[in-house]
Every structure is written in structure tokens, then in C-alpha cells.
Design a protein around this motif. Structure first.
Motif, PDB file in Angstrom:
ATOM      1  N   ARG A 117       0.834  -1.204   0.000  1.00  0.00           N
ATOM      2  CA  ARG A 117       0.000   0.000   0.000  1.00  0.00           C
ATOM      3  C   ARG A 117       0.867   1.250   0.000  1.00  0.00           C
ATOM      4  N   ASN A 282      -6.228   6.501  -1.783  1.00  0.00           N
ATOM      5  CA  ASN A 282      -7.446   6.136  -1.048  1.00  0.00           C
ATOM      6  C   ASN A 282      -7.954   4.766  -1.478  1.00  0.00           C
ATOM      7  N   ASN A 283      -7.894   4.473  -2.782  1.00  0.00           N
ATOM      8  CA  ASN A 283      -8.307   3.164  -3.285  1.00  0.00           C
ATOM      9  C   ASN A 283      -7.441   2.055  -2.707  1.00  0.00           C
ATOM     10  N   SER A 285      -5.863   2.057   0.117  1.00  0.00           N
ATOM     11  CA  SER A 285      -6.177   1.863   1.526  1.00  0.00           C
ATOM     12  C   SER A 285      -7.427   1.003   1.703  1.00  0.00           C
ATOM     13  N   GLU A 286      -8.415   1.206   0.828  1.00  0.00           N
ATOM     14  CA  GLU A 286      -9.629   0.394   0.905  1.00  0.00           C
ATOM     15  C   GLU A 286      -9.374  -1.056   0.514  1.00  0.00           C
ATOM     16  N   LYS A 289      -7.315  -3.027   3.232  1.00  0.00           N
ATOM     17  CA  LYS A 289      -7.738  -2.813   4.623  1.00  0.00           C
ATOM     18  C   LYS A 289      -7.815  -4.103   5.424  1.00  0.00           C
TER      19      LYS A 289
END
Length: 290
Positions: A117, A282-283, A285-286, A289
Motif C-alpha cells: 500500500r 485512497n483506493n 487503503s480500501e 484494509k
């Protein structure tokens, strides 16, 4: 990049921002207007030039040719802008694809998910800064062995981050967490990062040929500064605003072409790379997760 509503005609017509061509060209436009007024004064009150038949004919023909040159110039610049956008679209898709595959391959809560990530996000951030002239290591996130010392003394930081991603993939393969078939599946996205970076470097390091750029500017200069001699015979003092408007049209098109031929900068018409990088991070991180 300037975000706007293309359907809001009146707002766009009367809207001026700090990078608008009108603001940049205003001093030159005032100079052209004063120059044309001066020629008009000389013709009307001093010399009284010999009247010519069809004084606008030559400028009409030259203006047509110059318009064709400017169309080609603008199209060439827009092609570079649009190719840059497609490359960054590929960056986005490949980052997501790599993250999705790694997320499915790696065990839940595996430590390497966090490493990837950060590394993939760092790669896009470093590419953006590299295309703008300088990578700031303070903008990067550090994880594990990939700390500030890992990047020290390296001029091409995106290549160093790409190397870190390959090192991490290789480590997982040697440990048996990734098998040979999965390694082949991941290879396409890994290769695409370097391919996309090379394509961006090709655009940034290969400007429009200088001879072509200089020729157009010379033609605009000669066209505008000889125009008053024909226009004052036909329009008298009204030639000043007319010539100024024509100068604004031609010079404005050339300035827009100059701005978009390098789409990776921070001008209002350049690509929104900051937003693209933020969205991808942001993508990631999702996706990672779990």
C-alpha cells in the motif's frame, strides 16, 4: 487543473482567472493598440499613404495560412495532453489491479499488504514530483526497510521505489507465499509501471521542435505588426481595436498550445495529478484494509 461547467456560457465568458490568456496578454495588447493608433494618426494626419486596391486581401490570405498553422500547433499540443491523461489513467488502473491481485493472493492481515500500500502510493507520488522537476523525500511514507536511507543517494527515486516493489515481490516468492503462476499474473502490472513512466518522460523531454515554435511566433509578429498599414486605410482609427482583437485571438491560441504541451506541471490547464494520486492512495487503503 481548473474545474468548470462547460455549459455555463455566461460565467465562462466573463470569468477571468490569474492564468487566463487575457491577463497575460494585456500588456502586449495595449502595446499593439498604441502602435496601431500611432500608424492611424500618421496616415490620417501626416503622411496620407497612397490608397491601395483591396488593402486587406494579402492579410486575408496570410491569415488563412496562419490559422492552419495554429490549428496544427494546437492539435499537436492537445495530443500530448491527452496522451498524458491516458498514461495516468493506465497508472490508476494498474495500481488498482496490482492491489486487487495482491489482496487476493496474500493471507489476511499479512504485513506485506501494508508495505505494498505504501510502496505503490509512493511510486505514483514520486512519479508526479519527478515529472515536475524534483522528488521531495519528505513527501514519501516509510515502511520497514524502505526508509529514508533506502532512498538516499538515488537521483531517480521512482526507479528506486519500483525496485523496492520488485524486491518485496521477490521476497514473497522465495518464502513461498507467492508461487510461480501468481508471479506471472503480477508481472504485467509491474512492467506497466516502468512503461508508463517512460512514456511520461518521452512527453516531458520531447518538446515541440523549436524551429516550428519560433516560426509561428515570427509569423504572428509579422502578421500583426504589418496589419495596421492595410487596416488604417479601410477602418481609420477603428483599426486599433480590430488589430488588437486579432492579435489576442492568434497569440492566445499559441499561449494555450504552449501551456498544454507539457501536461504534468501545475498550470490551470495541466492534468490534475495531485487529485489522481490522492484518489489512488485512497483506493489502495480500501483494497488493503484486510
Amino acid at each position: 487543473m481548473l474545474i468548470y461547467n462547460p455549459k455555463d456560457w455566461w460565467k465562462l465568458i466573463f470569468y477571468f482567472h490569474k492564468a487566463d490568456t487575457f491577463r497575460k496578454l494585456l500588456p502586449a495588447m495595449m502595446g499593439v493598440m498604441a502602435y496601431t493608433f500611432f500608424i492611424s494618426y500618421l496616415e490620417n494626419n501626416v503622411f496620407h499613404f497612397v490608397p491601395l486596391k483591396n488593402p486587406l486581401a494579402i492579410h486575408s490570405l496570410v491569415g488563412f495560412v496562419l490559422s492552419l498553422l495554429l490549428v496544427f500547433r494546437t492539435n499537436s499540443s492537445y495530443d500530448r495532453w491527452w496522451e498524458g491523461r491516458k498514461i495516468w489513467g493506465s497508472f490508476t488502473n494498474n495500481s488498482r489491479n496490482l492491489a486487487l491481485k495482491l489482496s487476493a493472493i496474500l493471507p489476511d492481515n499479512h504485513e506485506s499488504k501494508e508495505v505494498f500500500r505504501i510502496l505503490v502510493g509512493n511510486y505514483l507520488l514520486a512519479v508526479k514530483d519527478y515529472l515536475r522537476g524534483q522528488v521531495n523525500l519528505e513527501h514519501l511514507d516509510y515502511v520497514g526497510n524502505y526508509n529514508e536511507d533506502f532512498y538516499a543517494n538515488y537521483k531517480h527515486i521512482p526507479n528506486r521505489i519500483g525496485q523496492a516493489i520488485h524486491l518485496e515481490i521477490s521476497r514473497l516468492y522465495k518464502e513461498g507465499i507467492i508461487n510461480a503462476e501468481q508471479l506471472i499474473i503480477l508481472n504485467g502490472e509491474l512492467v506497466s509501471f516502468t512503461d508508463n513512466l517512460g512514456a511520461c518522460e518521452r512527453i516531458r523531454n520531447t518538446p515541440i521542435p523549436s524551429s516550428y515554435n519560433i516560426f509561428i511566433k515570427k509569423m504572428i509578429f509579422l502578421y500583426v505588426f504589418t496589419m495596421p498599414f492595410g487596416f488604417v486605410l479601410e477602418f481609420k482609427f477603428w483599426a486599433a481595436p480590430i488589430v488588437t482583437l486579432i492579435f489576442y485571438a492568434f497569440a492566445g491560441i499559441e499561449m494555450i498550445a504552449e501551456e498544454i504541451e507539457d501536461p504534468f506541471g501545475t498550470d490551470s490547464n495541466d492534468l490534475a495529478l495531485d487529485t489522481i494520486v490522492k484518489n489512488v492512495k485512497n483506493n489502495l487503503s480500501e483494497i488493503f484494509k484486510n
